[in-house]
Design an enzyme around this catalytic site. Structure first.
Site, short mmCIF file in Angstrom:
data_model
loop_
_atom_site.label_atom_id
_atom_site.label_comp_id
_atom_site.label_asym_id
_atom_site.label_seq_id
_atom_site.Cartn_x
_atom_site.Cartn_y
_atom_site.Cartn_z
N GLU A 9 0.85 -1.21 0.00
CA GLU A 9 0.00 0.00 0.00
C GLU A 9 0.88 1.26 0.00
OE1 GLU A 9 -3.07 0.55 -0.49
OE2 GLU A 9 -4.24 -1.16 0.17
N GLU A 47 1.65 6.56 -6.95
CA GLU A 47 0.60 7.51 -7.28
C GLU A 47 1.07 8.95 -7.09
OE1 GLU A 47 -2.92 6.51 -5.08
OE2 GLU A 47 -3.34 4.76 -6.33
#
Length: 119
Positions: A67, A74
């Site tokens: 994650e 991102e």
């Protein structure tokens, strides 16, 4: 030697800051952290074996790490190309897909550990 040690201590400080930022600011990491706490409580309740603790701990660590890497990808993608771009979207989808694949594996691992204890 002292310079090397100071560099490592500084690096641990940056890593701690990054982990703190992930856990306190990223919704997906918060969710994974919460799930990790829940399965840790379940592990205590069901008195899982040492091997099960090892597998569970590695699974929690890996999903949270993935994650974190997804979040970093991102952020880099958004920094490089803030407006919507087809290739950036593909990159983000691939990173999210990697997390999703391991999340499915984590669920399966959890089933192997806990389902036999619930029946």
């Amino acid at each position: 030697m002292i310079k090397f040690i100071k560099g490592r201590v500084k690096g641990v400080g940056y890593a701690f800051k990054g982990a703190y930022l992930l856990i306190t600011t990223e919704a997906s990491v918060k969710a994974q952290f919460f799930i990790g706490v829940l399965v840790t409580i379940a592990g205590i309740y069901f008195n899982i074996s040492t091997t099960e603790w090892i597998v569970q701990t590695l699974t929690i660590g890996l999903i949270m790490s993935l994650e974190g890497l997804n979040t970093a990808i991102e952020e880099i993608a958004d920094f490089i190309h803030p407006e919507h771009h087809k290739k950036i979207g593909l990159i983000k989808d691939l990173a999210a897909g990697a997390v999703f694949i391991f999340a499915i594996a984590a669920i399966i691992i959890g089933c192997f550990i806990y389902l036999p204890k619930m029946v």
